[in-house]
Design a protein around this motif. Structure first.
Motif, PDB file in Angstrom:
ATOM      1  N   MET A 182       4.508  -9.276  -6.118  1.00  0.00           N
ATOM      2  CA  MET A 182       3.703  -9.836  -5.030  1.00  0.00           C
ATOM      3  C   MET A 182       2.477  -9.016  -4.696  1.00  0.00           C
ATOM      4  O   MET A 182       2.493  -7.786  -4.753  1.00  0.00           O
ATOM      5  N   ALA A 183       1.434  -9.718  -4.335  1.00  0.00           N
ATOM      6  CA  ALA A 183       0.314  -9.147  -3.594  1.00  0.00           C
ATOM      7  C   ALA A 183       0.657  -9.270  -2.111  1.00  0.00           C
ATOM      8  O   ALA A 183       1.675  -9.867  -1.752  1.00  0.00           O
TER       9      ALA A 183
ATOM     10  N   ALA B 220      11.826  -5.999  -6.630  1.00  0.00           N
ATOM     11  CA  ALA B 220      10.446  -6.440  -6.409  1.00  0.00           C
ATOM     12  C   ALA B 220       9.460  -5.416  -6.964  1.00  0.00           C
ATOM     13  O   ALA B 220       9.731  -4.219  -7.012  1.00  0.00           O
ATOM     14  N   VAL B 221       8.306  -5.906  -7.376  1.00  0.00           N
ATOM     15  CA  VAL B 221       7.187  -5.057  -7.776  1.00  0.00           C
ATOM     16  C   VAL B 221       6.129  -5.210  -6.693  1.00  0.00           C
ATOM     17  O   VAL B 221       5.513  -6.268  -6.547  1.00  0.00           O
ATOM     18  N   LEU B 222       5.932  -4.149  -5.927  1.00  0.00           N
ATOM     19  CA  LEU B 222       5.094  -4.227  -4.735  1.00  0.00           C
ATOM     20  C   LEU B 222       4.190  -3.008  -4.647  1.00  0.00           C
ATOM     21  O   LEU B 222       4.629  -1.880  -4.908  1.00  0.00           O
TER      22      LEU B 222
ATOM     23  N   LEU C  41      15.619  -3.301  -2.199  1.00  0.00           N
ATOM     24  CA  LEU C  41      16.493  -2.607  -3.139  1.00  0.00           C
ATOM     25  C   LEU C  41      15.924  -2.660  -4.554  1.00  0.00           C
ATOM     26  O   LEU C  41      15.555  -3.721  -5.043  1.00  0.00           O
ATOM     27  N   GLY C  42      15.876  -1.492  -5.203  1.00  0.00           N
ATOM     28  CA  GLY C  42      15.362  -1.431  -6.564  1.00  0.00           C
ATOM     29  C   GLY C  42      13.929  -1.872  -6.681  1.00  0.00           C
ATOM     30  O   GLY C  42      13.523  -2.431  -7.706  1.00  0.00           O
ATOM     31  N   CYS C  43      13.131  -1.605  -5.667  1.00  0.00           N
ATOM     32  CA  CYS C  43      11.741  -2.070  -5.630  1.00  0.00           C
ATOM     33  C   CYS C  43      10.806  -1.017  -6.223  1.00  0.00           C
ATOM     34  O   CYS C  43      10.912   0.172  -5.897  1.00  0.00           O
ATOM     35  N   GLU C  44       9.900  -1.464  -7.069  1.00  0.00           N
ATOM     36  CA  GLU C  44       8.883  -0.577  -7.627  1.00  0.00           C
ATOM     37  C   GLU C  44       7.711  -0.526  -6.657  1.00  0.00           C
ATOM     38  O   GLU C  44       7.008  -1.508  -6.462  1.00  0.00           O
TER      39      GLU C  44
END
Length: 430
Positions: free
Chosen positions: A151-152, A170-172, A193-196
């Motif tokens: 997400m942006a 998530a990739v944030l 959880l497990g978010c970059e």
């Protein structure tokens, strides 16, 4: 007494109520295929659940068999059911779907939707078109769970009624995560959880009670959290942590699987029941800061391997056993791993013990011994813990991880066995 006709003998209202308890899309489709009159149950469904792989068999039957055929089948079925479910409150989609259709589905049920859960990692490689922005249309949403979003910063507006926000994998960027949380000012439960994510996560959530943050990043992450009502806080992956408002905090876990924890800042934690500190390396300043704030803790887990600043790995400094337990008088269960136990076994660690000293509340203690070095001091510390803990019920000495290549290992193990035999009713070896 037997009733002929089965469900056909029941009033239409009863049948509709029974069928409205369905949520799995497969079950709904199966019922609709049984009888034409049962197809009318869809408008009364409060929940729809589309499991992972739900349309793979349908794609195979149609002759496609490819992932694109399964997505097309899913898009068609989801669109028809969502359009028909006029009372829909919960929508859960785990199967692959076209992200471009999501705004249409959410808009159709924006007035009634309360729970939305989406597995979006297969919907699009990245939400460059901003399809997830449509979530803000559902102003009555109370629970939002997203799996695998890229997400942006989302344009959700302000989601006043949202109470639970969960993102997994998530990739944030820091701007995206801060914007997403800021759009939900009344959260009670937050889980990322497990978010970059790299950079600084800064959240101010006055109603937050439960918070789980697990960030995965090659760089350094920092956290600033203002949450006066938080009761449970679990954070992983941050180098710098600042907490404002821990008066109600009962459960606190701070861990860092890679890299170091450099700084932790918080006030006194008067209601803390359980504290767990884990990681490869912490600065001693960060450890001592948390321990000073946690004077009322009842269950303490210390599993940090090294101290030191930046890339310099160092052992823990010497800890006075009497001062430590006097500073934590309510400690009931204590799990000590390696470095912490070694710090309590130094030359002067027992110098302040006298006949007046007592450990008043300790009932269970788990000690992990990693090295046979300094064996005499370690045995003295173990004996002191048993002698001065007036309520001790069980001490477990875990030596399975001890380095046995040292020539002193056999002698130390023999002394541990003698100590265990002497205190067999309370001490055991693992």
């Amino acid at each position: 007494m037997e009733i002929d006709g089965g469900m056909d003998a029941l009033p239409d209202g009863v049948v509709q109520h029974i069928l409205s308890q369905l949520s799995n899309a497969r079950d709904v489709a199966a019922c609709a295929a049984v009888a034409r009159c049962w197809r009318g149950c869809v408008p009364y469904l409060p929940s729809l659940y589309f499991p992972r792989g739900a349309f793979e068999s349908a794609a195979a039957v149609s002759g496609g068999g490819s992932s694109s055929s399964a997505v097309a089948a899913a898009d068609d079925a989801i669109g028809r059911m969502v359009a028909a479910a006029s009372r829909l409150e919960e929508l859960v989609v785990y199967c692959p779907f076209s992200a471009s259709l999501l705004p249409r589905w959410v808009s159709a049920r924006a007035a009634t939707l309360r729970v939305l859960e989406l597995r979006v990692d297969s919907a699009a490689a990245a939400d460059k078109a901003g399809h997830l922005d449509c979530i803000g249309v559902a102003a009555g949403l109370e629970v939002l769970r997203l799996w695998g979003p890229n997400m942006a910063p989302p344009a959700w507006g302000t989601m006043e009624r949202l109470r639970v926000l969960e993102m997994v994998g998530a990739v944030l960027g820091d701007a995206a995560v801060n914007a997403a949380v800021a759009a939900c000012p009344n959260l009670i439960d937050l889980a990322l959880l497990g978010c970059e994510c790299a950079g600084e996560a800064a959240f101010s959530l006055p109603l937050l009670e439960r918070c789980r943050l697990d960030f995965v990043s090659a760089g350094n992450c920092s956290l600033r959290l203002a949450a006066p009502r938080v009761e449970s806080l679990e954070v992983q992956g941050f180098c710098w942590i600042s907490l404002q408002g821990g008066d109600r905090l009962k459960h606190l876990t701070i861990s860092k699987n890679t890299g170091s924890v450099y700084h932790v800042e918080m006030g006194k934690l008067p209601e803390l029941d359980q504290l767990s500190l884990r990681g490869v390396q912490w600065t001693w300043g960060a450890i001592s800061s948390v321990l000073q704030c946690a004077g009322e803790v009842k269950h303490l887990v210390m599993k940090v391997e090294f101290c030191g600043d930046f890339d310099t790995l160092q052992p823990f400094p010497e800890i006075d056993l009497a001062n430590f337990f006097n500073s934590h008088p309510k400690l009931c269960k204590f799990e000590i791993h390696g470095a912490m136990f070694a710090a309590l076994c130094q030359k002067n660690s027992l110098k302040n013990l006298d006949s007046r000293f007592v450990i008043p509340c300790l009932e269970q203690i788990l000690v992990t011994v990693r090295s046979p070095l300094n064996a005499e001091q370690k045995l003295s510390t173990l004996e002191s813990l048993v002698r001065y803990s007036v309520r001790l019920r069980r001490m477990i000495i875990r030596i399975s991880q001890m380095k046995n290549c040292h020539e002193a290992s056999d002698d130390f193990f023999e002394e541990i066995c003698k100590f265990t035999y002497k205190n067999g009713d309370r001490v055991c070896i693992e």
